[in-house]
Every structure is written in structure tokens, then in C-alpha cells.
Design a protein around this motif. Structure first.
Motif, short mmCIF file in Angstrom:
data_model
loop_
_atom_site.label_atom_id
_atom_site.label_comp_id
_atom_site.label_asym_id
_atom_site.label_seq_id
_atom_site.Cartn_x
_atom_site.Cartn_y
_atom_site.Cartn_z
N THR A 28 -0.38 9.50 5.94
CA THR A 28 -1.36 10.48 5.71
C THR A 28 -2.28 9.85 4.46
N VAL A 29 -1.75 9.59 3.16
CA VAL A 29 -2.41 8.94 2.22
C VAL A 29 -3.19 7.87 2.67
N ARG A 30 -2.64 7.14 3.42
CA ARG A 30 -3.20 5.84 3.83
C ARG A 30 -4.64 6.12 4.70
N ALA A 31 -4.25 6.99 5.54
CA ALA A 31 -5.27 7.54 6.62
C ALA A 31 -6.73 8.19 5.76
N ILE A 32 -6.27 8.98 4.92
CA ILE A 32 -7.33 9.49 4.07
C ILE A 32 -8.18 8.44 3.19
N VAL A 33 -7.21 7.68 2.41
CA VAL A 33 -7.98 6.77 1.73
C VAL A 33 -8.73 5.82 2.46
N LYS A 34 -8.42 5.29 3.82
CA LYS A 34 -9.05 4.37 4.45
C LYS A 34 -10.38 5.21 5.04
N ALA A 35 -10.20 6.32 5.71
CA ALA A 35 -11.24 7.33 6.12
C ALA A 35 -12.34 7.52 4.89
N THR A 36 -12.15 7.57 3.90
CA THR A 36 -13.35 7.42 3.11
C THR A 36 -14.41 6.33 2.85
N GLY A 37 -13.58 5.28 3.56
CA GLY A 37 -14.64 4.10 3.66
C GLY A 37 -14.87 3.54 2.22
N PHE A 38 -14.02 4.02 1.22
CA PHE A 38 -14.47 3.65 -0.16
C PHE A 38 -13.64 2.69 -0.61
N PHE A 39 -12.42 2.32 -0.02
CA PHE A 39 -11.38 1.64 -0.60
C PHE A 39 -10.90 0.33 0.39
N THR A 40 -10.68 -0.72 -0.10
CA THR A 40 -10.04 -1.74 0.68
C THR A 40 -8.70 -1.62 1.23
N THR A 41 -8.34 -2.35 2.20
CA THR A 41 -6.86 -2.24 2.53
C THR A 41 -5.74 -2.54 1.68
N GLU A 42 -6.17 -3.48 0.69
CA GLU A 42 -5.20 -3.68 -0.40
C GLU A 42 -4.96 -2.32 -1.43
N GLU A 43 -6.10 -1.56 -1.38
CA GLU A 43 -6.15 -0.47 -2.31
C GLU A 43 -5.38 0.60 -1.64
N ALA A 44 -5.59 0.75 -0.15
CA ALA A 44 -4.74 1.60 0.63
C ALA A 44 -3.36 1.25 0.66
N ASP A 45 -3.00 -0.10 0.48
CA ASP A 45 -1.59 -0.38 0.19
C ASP A 45 -1.20 0.21 -0.95
N VAL A 46 -1.82 0.05 -2.06
CA VAL A 46 -1.43 0.67 -3.39
C VAL A 46 -1.10 2.11 -3.33
N ALA A 47 -2.22 2.71 -2.63
CA ALA A 47 -2.18 4.15 -2.64
C ALA A 47 -0.86 4.83 -1.85
N GLU A 48 -0.72 4.07 -0.75
CA GLU A 48 0.62 4.52 -0.02
C GLU A 48 2.01 4.08 -0.63
N GLU A 49 1.83 3.03 -1.45
CA GLU A 49 3.02 2.48 -2.20
C GLU A 49 3.43 3.70 -3.24
N LEU A 50 2.25 4.32 -3.99
CA LEU A 50 2.70 5.36 -4.86
C LEU A 50 3.43 6.41 -4.41
N VAL A 51 3.00 6.74 -3.21
CA VAL A 51 3.76 7.77 -2.43
C VAL A 51 5.14 7.43 -2.34
N THR A 52 5.53 6.23 -1.58
CA THR A 52 6.80 5.61 -1.54
C THR A 52 7.58 5.47 -2.89
N GLU A 53 6.99 5.32 -3.93
CA GLU A 53 7.58 5.54 -5.10
C GLU A 53 8.05 6.85 -5.53
N HIS A 54 7.26 7.73 -5.28
CA HIS A 54 7.59 9.09 -5.66
C HIS A 54 8.72 9.38 -4.80
N LEU A 55 8.68 9.03 -3.37
CA LEU A 55 9.66 9.51 -2.54
C LEU A 55 11.07 8.97 -3.05
N GLN A 56 11.15 7.83 -3.50
CA GLN A 56 12.44 6.98 -3.88
C GLN A 56 12.83 7.57 -5.13
#
Lengths: 172, 172
Positions: A28-56
Motif C-alpha cells: 500500500t505504501v509503495r502504491a501511495i508513494v508511486k501514485a504521488t508521482g513525486f518519488f523515484t522507484t528507488e525512493e519507493a523501495d526505501v518507503a516500503e523497506e521501512l514498513v518491512t523493518e517495522h513489521l520485523q
């Protein structure tokens, strides 16, 4: 049949806020971040990674979240956390709102939830960083409008002619 | 018998620099950082953790090292790395010298190795952060003396009355 664009009937009254991070939030976070059109794929990767970090690792990851939902749909989120080696200082790492839900004050409402959480945790300061380029003028205006002050500018930080602007909010 | 303190006979001529990180460096880094008397146990933990990160993931960890050695004894080290989401910007995370080897210019020599590496990697900028309190006056003087400029001050960043000072060096 009368059709109405979803965002025109949506108000903040319809929004609920959620702190618990769900496995589905990574996508979901990846989708929102990408949908803004503001962030690169690399930045979307980071955004998603932070969610994964929290889940772990939970709160020990250093990444805390507030999700804005309309019924079961996540329409925006903020990610923040305590700044290591400080007392009471927090960083706002991400704040993003689905383009279909912008202009109802959802970003400011999410930020208000974050500052409430920071205050409740005994926090003093919240920092946000963004680019000084014209592309990020709306972002800088958002921070200024919500009470932040541009405290510092690091020239050419991101790349040549792309400064970092550090915004500060006193959470008191 | 004439005794001479070890540091008085030591010069930079006796120092070799090493980039390869060894498993023994985790404990060595902790010892050097603690020996300076400048850092808390929590900070020493972080310093050691960065070595471990490099041992596990290599350069992909984002943490690169230069160790200063006299014969087989590590007498100082620097840890730096590329700043995520930037082009050509680097952070100097740690620079520490064993108190017995200070005042021979080892810190400046280590920094010179780092800037050489950053330049060789196509880097443009090196940032270092430290506290604005009187305790850190020697640290700030070190950065000023070695060509850095204090570019920004974040008031009360670490704690109340403990500012963060951001130093910038153009690596060109």
C-alpha cells in the motif's frame, strides 16, 4: 446516472487513523508513494523497506507509522521516529497522500496525528527534510503552512543545484 | 634508564593506512572510541555495529573505513559512506584517534585518506556533524582546521542547549 469523483465527496470526517502496521501496508505504501508521482522507484523501495523493518522489529525498528483510512482503503500515511542519539527529537521520514484524496487537508491531519504522538512520547522537536528545487515548492509550502520553520539549507546536498532544506517544528 | 612516552617518539612516518575491515576491528573500534573518553557506551555500541555491518555486507552496508596502524596496532580510524538519495555526497560518521597517538596529526591524516577516497569515487561533498557544546570545541576546531565550514546549526537538536553543527567540506 449521476457520477461524482470520489474526492469531491470525501471529507476528513470520513477518515480514520491507524497506528498498527499490517503486512499489506508494504504494498500500500509503495502504491501511495508511486501514485504521488513525486518519488523515484528507488525512493519507493526505501518507503516500503521501512514498513518491512517495522513489521520485523516493531517500534525497535525506529520507524513508527500513522495510516489514514477511508473505510478499508489507505489514502495516506506518515512515517516518523525518534532521532538516534538525541533526547526528544524526532524525524518525519515520509508523509504522502493519495492524489485522489488531496486538497481535503489529509496531509495536515496526518501531521497533526504525528505531532500528537510525538508530544505524548515526550518529544520536543520534529524535523523534516526536503529538496530546495522548484519541484518541491508544494512540499516546502506544506511544511510552512503546518507550522514548520526552514532552519537550515545545505547547498547542493542532493546533487548540484539541489539543496536540502531542513524544517523544524517545536512540539509543545 | 631513559624512558620516553610512546607518543613522543611516534610520527606519521610510522603510520600505515588500511581499508580492509577485519573481524578484530569490531573490538578495536570499540576500544578506541571508549579510550577517547568522548563517547557514551551507547555510542560505542553504534560505532562497533557499523564495523559489523561492513563485515556482513561489505561496501553495500554503506559504511567504509580507513584504519591507521602503527605496526600491528590500530591507533585510529575513520568511518564514512555515501549519503543515501544523493549524488556524490558523503557523510563522515566517525573519526577517532587513540589518546596516546594524538597531537601528531593522525586525525588530519585519516581525514586526508577519506577525502582522497571520496574524490576517487567521484564524490563532491563530505559532511560531518557534531555538538555545539563546549565539550566539543576541540572537535569543531578540528573540522575548521581541516577545511570544513560550519554550514548549519540545528538548535537544541541533541537535547535542550545542545545544538547540532553541520560541517561541510567540498571535495574538489
Amino acid at each position: 446516472m449521476h457520477r461524482t469523483a470520489p474526492h469531491s465527496t470525501t471529507t476528513l470526517q470520513d477518515v480514520t487513523f491507524r497506528r498498527k502496521v499490517l503486512p499489506s501496508d508494504a504494498a500500500t505504501v509503495r502504491a501511495i508513494v508511486k501514485a504521488t508521482g513525486f518519488f523515484t522507484t528507488e525512493e519507493a523501495d526505501v518507503a516500503e523497506e521501512l514498513v518491512t523493518e517495522h513489521l520485523q522489529h516493531g517500534a525497535a525498528s525506529g520507524y513508527l507509522f500513522v495510516f489514514a483510512q477511508m473505510e478499508t482503503t489507505v489514502t495516506g500515511y506518515a512515517c516518523y521516529g525518534p532521532t538516534p542519539a538525541t533526547e526528544g527529537t524526532y524525524d518525519l521520514y515520509w508523509i504522502a497522500v493519495n492524489p485522489h484524496c488531496q486538497h481535503i487537508g489529509l496531509g495536515a491531519a496526518l501531521l497533526n496525528e504525528v505531532t500528537g504522538d510525538v508530544r505524548a512520547a515526550g518529544g520536543r522537536l520534529l524535523f523534516a527534510e526536503t529538496s530546495g528545487t522548484p519541484d518541491y515548492t508544494p512540499t516546502r509550502r506544506f511544511y510552512e503552512r503546518t507550522g514548520f520553520t526552514a532552519e537550515a539549507v545545505l547547498k547542493d546536498f542532493y546533487r548540484k543545484n539541489d539543496d536540502k532544506v531542513i524544517f523544524r517544528l517545536e512540539v509543545v
